[in-house]
Design a protein around this motif. Structure first.
Motif, PDB file in Angstrom:
ATOM      1  N   GLY A  77       0.418  -1.617  -0.343  1.00  0.00           N
ATOM      2  CA  GLY A  77      -0.324  -0.017   0.053  1.00  0.00           C
ATOM      3  C   GLY A  77       0.661   1.324   0.271  1.00  0.00           C
ATOM      4  O   GLY A  77       0.553   2.359   0.278  1.00  0.00           O
ATOM      5  N   GLU A  78       1.944   1.670   0.193  1.00  0.00           N
ATOM      6  CA  GLU A  78       3.170   2.480  -0.091  1.00  0.00           C
ATOM      7  C   GLU A  78       3.374   3.091  -1.426  1.00  0.00           C
ATOM      8  O   GLU A  78       4.313   4.094  -1.306  1.00  0.00           O
ATOM      9  CB  GLU A  78       3.560   2.753   0.746  1.00  0.00           C
ATOM     10  N   ALA A  79       3.569   2.328  -2.408  1.00  0.00           N
ATOM     11  CA  ALA A  79       4.751   2.383  -3.804  1.00  0.00           C
ATOM     12  C   ALA A  79       3.409   2.955  -5.177  1.00  0.00           C
ATOM     13  O   ALA A  79       2.609   3.649  -4.759  1.00  0.00           O
ATOM     14  CB  ALA A  79       5.496   1.050  -4.460  1.00  0.00           C
ATOM     15  N   PRO A  80       4.713   3.610  -5.169  1.00  0.00           N
ATOM     16  CA  PRO A  80       3.887   4.439  -7.079  1.00  0.00           C
ATOM     17  C   PRO A  80       2.519   3.508  -7.329  1.00  0.00           C
ATOM     18  O   PRO A  80       3.195   2.997  -7.751  1.00  0.00           O
ATOM     19  CB  PRO A  80       4.898   5.141  -7.641  1.00  0.00           C
ATOM     20  N   GLY A  81       1.297   4.477  -7.185  1.00  0.00           N
ATOM     21  CA  GLY A  81       0.230   3.988  -8.623  1.00  0.00           C
ATOM     22  C   GLY A  81      -0.793   2.806  -7.658  1.00  0.00           C
ATOM     23  O   GLY A  81      -1.939   3.336  -8.207  1.00  0.00           O
ATOM     24  N   VAL A  82      -0.308   2.635  -6.359  1.00  0.00           N
ATOM     25  CA  VAL A  82      -1.203   1.990  -5.910  1.00  0.00           C
ATOM     26  C   VAL A  82      -2.085   2.878  -4.984  1.00  0.00           C
ATOM     27  O   VAL A  82      -1.952   3.599  -4.453  1.00  0.00           O
ATOM     28  CB  VAL A  82      -0.224   1.007  -4.858  1.00  0.00           C
ATOM     29  N   VAL A 155       7.165   7.435 -20.536  1.00  0.00           N
ATOM     30  CA  VAL A 155       8.228   7.845 -19.084  1.00  0.00           C
ATOM     31  C   VAL A 155       7.386   6.989 -17.782  1.00  0.00           C
ATOM     32  O   VAL A 155       6.215   7.326 -17.494  1.00  0.00           O
ATOM     33  CB  VAL A 155       8.675   9.336 -19.255  1.00  0.00           C
ATOM     34  N   TRP A 156       8.475   6.155 -17.129  1.00  0.00           N
ATOM     35  CA  TRP A 156       7.512   5.302 -15.812  1.00  0.00           C
ATOM     36  C   TRP A 156       8.200   5.427 -14.552  1.00  0.00           C
ATOM     37  O   TRP A 156       9.215   5.747 -15.211  1.00  0.00           O
ATOM     38  CB  TRP A 156       8.269   3.969 -15.761  1.00  0.00           C
ATOM     39  N   VAL A 157       8.246   5.581 -14.039  1.00  0.00           N
ATOM     40  CA  VAL A 157       8.822   6.584 -12.517  1.00  0.00           C
ATOM     41  C   VAL A 157       8.118   5.475 -11.243  1.00  0.00           C
ATOM     42  O   VAL A 157       6.698   5.170 -11.382  1.00  0.00           O
ATOM     43  CB  VAL A 157       8.295   7.885 -11.975  1.00  0.00           C
ATOM     44  N   GLY A 158       8.685   4.843 -10.830  1.00  0.00           N
ATOM     45  CA  GLY A 158       8.385   4.376  -9.406  1.00  0.00           C
ATOM     46  C   GLY A 158       9.831   3.556  -8.717  1.00  0.00           C
ATOM     47  O   GLY A 158      10.174   4.212  -8.557  1.00  0.00           O
ATOM     48  N   PRO A 355      -2.572   8.249  -9.489  1.00  0.00           N
ATOM     49  CA  PRO A 355      -1.780   9.260 -10.157  1.00  0.00           C
ATOM     50  C   PRO A 355      -1.089   9.696  -9.228  1.00  0.00           C
ATOM     51  O   PRO A 355      -1.179   9.434  -7.604  1.00  0.00           O
ATOM     52  CB  PRO A 355      -2.928  10.542 -10.745  1.00  0.00           C
ATOM     53  N   ALA A 356      -0.295  10.652  -9.044  1.00  0.00           N
ATOM     54  CA  ALA A 356       0.519  11.055  -8.168  1.00  0.00           C
ATOM     55  C   ALA A 356      -0.255  12.365  -7.473  1.00  0.00           C
ATOM     56  O   ALA A 356      -0.874  12.891  -7.944  1.00  0.00           O
ATOM     57  CB  ALA A 356       2.325  11.718  -9.083  1.00  0.00           C
ATOM     58  N   THR A 357       0.021  12.360  -6.354  1.00  0.00           N
ATOM     59  CA  THR A 357      -0.866  13.268  -5.558  1.00  0.00           C
ATOM     60  C   THR A 357      -0.685  14.528  -5.423  1.00  0.00           C
ATOM     61  O   THR A 357      -1.458  15.722  -5.437  1.00  0.00           O
ATOM     62  CB  THR A 357      -0.423  12.888  -3.960  1.00  0.00           C
ATOM     63  N   VAL A 366      -4.254   6.015 -14.161  1.00  0.00           N
ATOM     64  CA  VAL A 366      -3.236   6.374 -15.124  1.00  0.00           C
ATOM     65  C   VAL A 366      -2.678   4.968 -14.582  1.00  0.00           C
ATOM     66  O   VAL A 366      -2.327   4.181 -14.467  1.00  0.00           O
ATOM     67  CB  VAL A 366      -2.415   7.191 -14.377  1.00  0.00           C
ATOM     68  N   PRO A 367      -2.161   4.925 -16.376  1.00  0.00           N
ATOM     69  CA  PRO A 367      -1.859   3.673 -16.685  1.00  0.00           C
ATOM     70  C   PRO A 367       0.157   3.454 -15.685  1.00  0.00           C
ATOM     71  O   PRO A 367       0.737   3.888 -15.282  1.00  0.00           O
ATOM     72  CB  PRO A 367      -0.792   3.310 -17.832  1.00  0.00           C
ATOM     73  N   VAL A 368      -0.227   1.523 -15.654  1.00  0.00           N
ATOM     74  CA  VAL A 368       0.953   1.469 -14.269  1.00  0.00           C
ATOM     75  C   VAL A 368       1.177  -0.432 -14.400  1.00  0.00           C
ATOM     76  O   VAL A 368       0.872  -0.813 -15.149  1.00  0.00           O
ATOM     77  CB  VAL A 368       0.509   1.125 -12.746  1.00  0.00           C
ATOM     78  N   LEU A 369       3.171  -0.130 -14.802  1.00  0.00           N
ATOM     79  CA  LEU A 369       3.014  -1.084 -15.346  1.00  0.00           C
ATOM     80  C   LEU A 369       3.801  -2.163 -13.935  1.00  0.00           C
ATOM     81  O   LEU A 369       4.645  -1.120 -13.048  1.00  0.00           O
ATOM     82  CB  LEU A 369       4.275  -1.166 -15.884  1.00  0.00           C
ATOM     83  N   TYR A 370       4.004  -2.961 -13.959  1.00  0.00           N
ATOM     84  CA  TYR A 370       3.707  -3.662 -12.181  1.00  0.00           C
ATOM     85  C   TYR A 370       3.945  -5.148 -12.881  1.00  0.00           C
ATOM     86  O   TYR A 370       4.259  -5.560 -13.833  1.00  0.00           O
ATOM     87  CB  TYR A 370       2.816  -3.784 -11.328  1.00  0.00           C
TER      88      TYR A 370
END
Length: 396
Positions: A77-82, A155-158, A355-357, A366-370
């Protein structure tokens, strides 16, 4: 009540039926996406079962791996996109969420139309194909491949994190696009310029990628670990949270040694998209950065689009990724670092995320790659999640 529901689903994880296990994990992943007491109680019950987590993430059933990765990321529950959802699960649904439609009758002016994808798939995929034919490449024109690749491009960030405890292994930034796309080359050159021009990368990388920061070293080095993890060449990163005691970790290592000496059964392979003109497989390429090991290059062969795309059976359209029956479409990424000898192998899936806060302009998902990652030749899997922050030309 919710408590009774997830306890019933937990019990199904011990069922002998792989299909029931998969359905239970998918439902648990949805429950874990809810905030509050339910997620915390569910996380406590799942995390205590370390052997089960390893079984779910390190198996050969790609649908189970996908659902399990989404479950664990939502539980932490703490990673980007969750929390990760399932409304736009898979590349077809991701494209649809970006305005591509399988039912368009007119070609958009700006991008190749997705209906052409369905038409070309049907030309090269007989309706009577057997299940084994799914591993055969589908020939696509360059324009259709460019459209299909848009699902993963950008461009992906996480971050990468450890599977059981959820601790961060490394912050991760990724540039990805179809091989030959000039936007990929420009974005990669911009990244290299930022890294090579300054020793203080935090602000520069945040400006280039939209968030985050990291540091580097000027010499080639052994792979590094975040949190309290130890790196073993044949067993990957063993985090303190992976095991309950040293005896359990030693048993796991012994088990991996035995498996390495046993004949391996053939694993399922993803079908690949190839060029209708040259016969070569299309590739996604790019570069990236993590704050533990620095700059890397990345490549992955483009998966096939669903073979049933655009066909109907009994009035029901097949191959729509929004349905529960849609199989996971894995993208297998290889990351090769310039300043270490290790290769990271990522098995990635697409879905929708938060999305980012700080992104005030975004009002929806938003699209998420996981998915899962390991260091070759290890099979010990951990988790990663990347949120798309923009198109390739947004890297400045």
């Amino acid at each position: 009540c919710d408590c009774e529901a997830w306890r019933t689903l937990l019990a199904l994880l011990d069922d002998d039926s792989p299909h029931l296990m998969w359905l239970a994990v998918r439902c648990l992943a949805d429950l874990a996406g809810s905030s509050g007491e339910t997620r915390l109680l569910l996380r406590e019950e799942v995390v205590r079962r370390g052997a089960l987590i390893r079984e779910l993430l390190e198996g050969d059933d790609i649908d189970l791996v996908e659902a399990s990765a989404r479950l664990m990321l939502n539980l932490h529950g703490e990673a980007p996109g969750v929390p990760l959802g399932a409304c736009h699960r898979g590349p077809v649904a991701t494209l649809e969420s970006q305005g591509y439609s399988l039912h368009l009758q007119q070609e958009p002016k700006a991008v190749p139309p997705l209906p052409s994808l369905a038409e070309e798939v049907s030309k090269f995929s007989p309706s009577t194909a057997s299940p084994s034919s799914r591993i055969e490449p589908i020939a696509l024109s360059p324009s259709v491949a460019a459209t299909w690749a848009q699902a993963w491009s950008g461009v992906w960030v996480g971050e990468m994190c450890y599977a059981r405890g959820g601790e961060r292994h490394a912050a991760l930034r990724l540039i990805l696009g179809l091989e030959g796309d000039a936007s990929v080359e420009r974005a990669t050159e911009t990244l290299r310029s930022v890294v090579n021009s300054t020793s203080e990368h935090d602000d520069a990388l945040e400006a280039a990628f939209g968030e985050g920061g990291s540091s580097s070293s000027s010499s080639r080095r052994a792979v590094r670990a975040g949190a309290n993890a130890e790196y073993w060449h044949f067993f990957g990163f063993l985090a303190n949270s992976d095991f309950d005691c040293p005896l359990e970790s030693s048993r796991y290592i012994d088990e991996q040694i035995r498996r390495r000496h046993q004949p391996s059964s053939p694993t399922s392979q993803s079908s690949l998209a190839k060029s209708a003109k040259s016969g070569k497989a299309f590739k996604l390429v790019g570069a990236g950065w993590d704050d533990q090991n620095g700059l890397f290059t990345v490549e992955a062969k483009l998966p096939n689009p669903p073979s049933a795309l655009g066909r109907t059976s009994g009035g029901v359209r097949l191959g729509m990724s929004g349905t529960a029956e849609a199989s996971a479409v894995p993208l297998r990424l290889s990351l090769r670092y310039e300043r270490s000898w290790s290769t990271y192998e990522l098995t990635a899936f697409l879905t929708d995320g938060s999305p980012a806060t700080t992104d005030k302009s975004s009002t929806g998902r938003v699209p998420v790659l996981y998915g899962v990652w390991a260091t070759a030749p290890s099979q010990h899997k951990h988790l990663f999640v990347l949120r798309r922050t923009g198109p390739l030309d947004s890297v400045v």
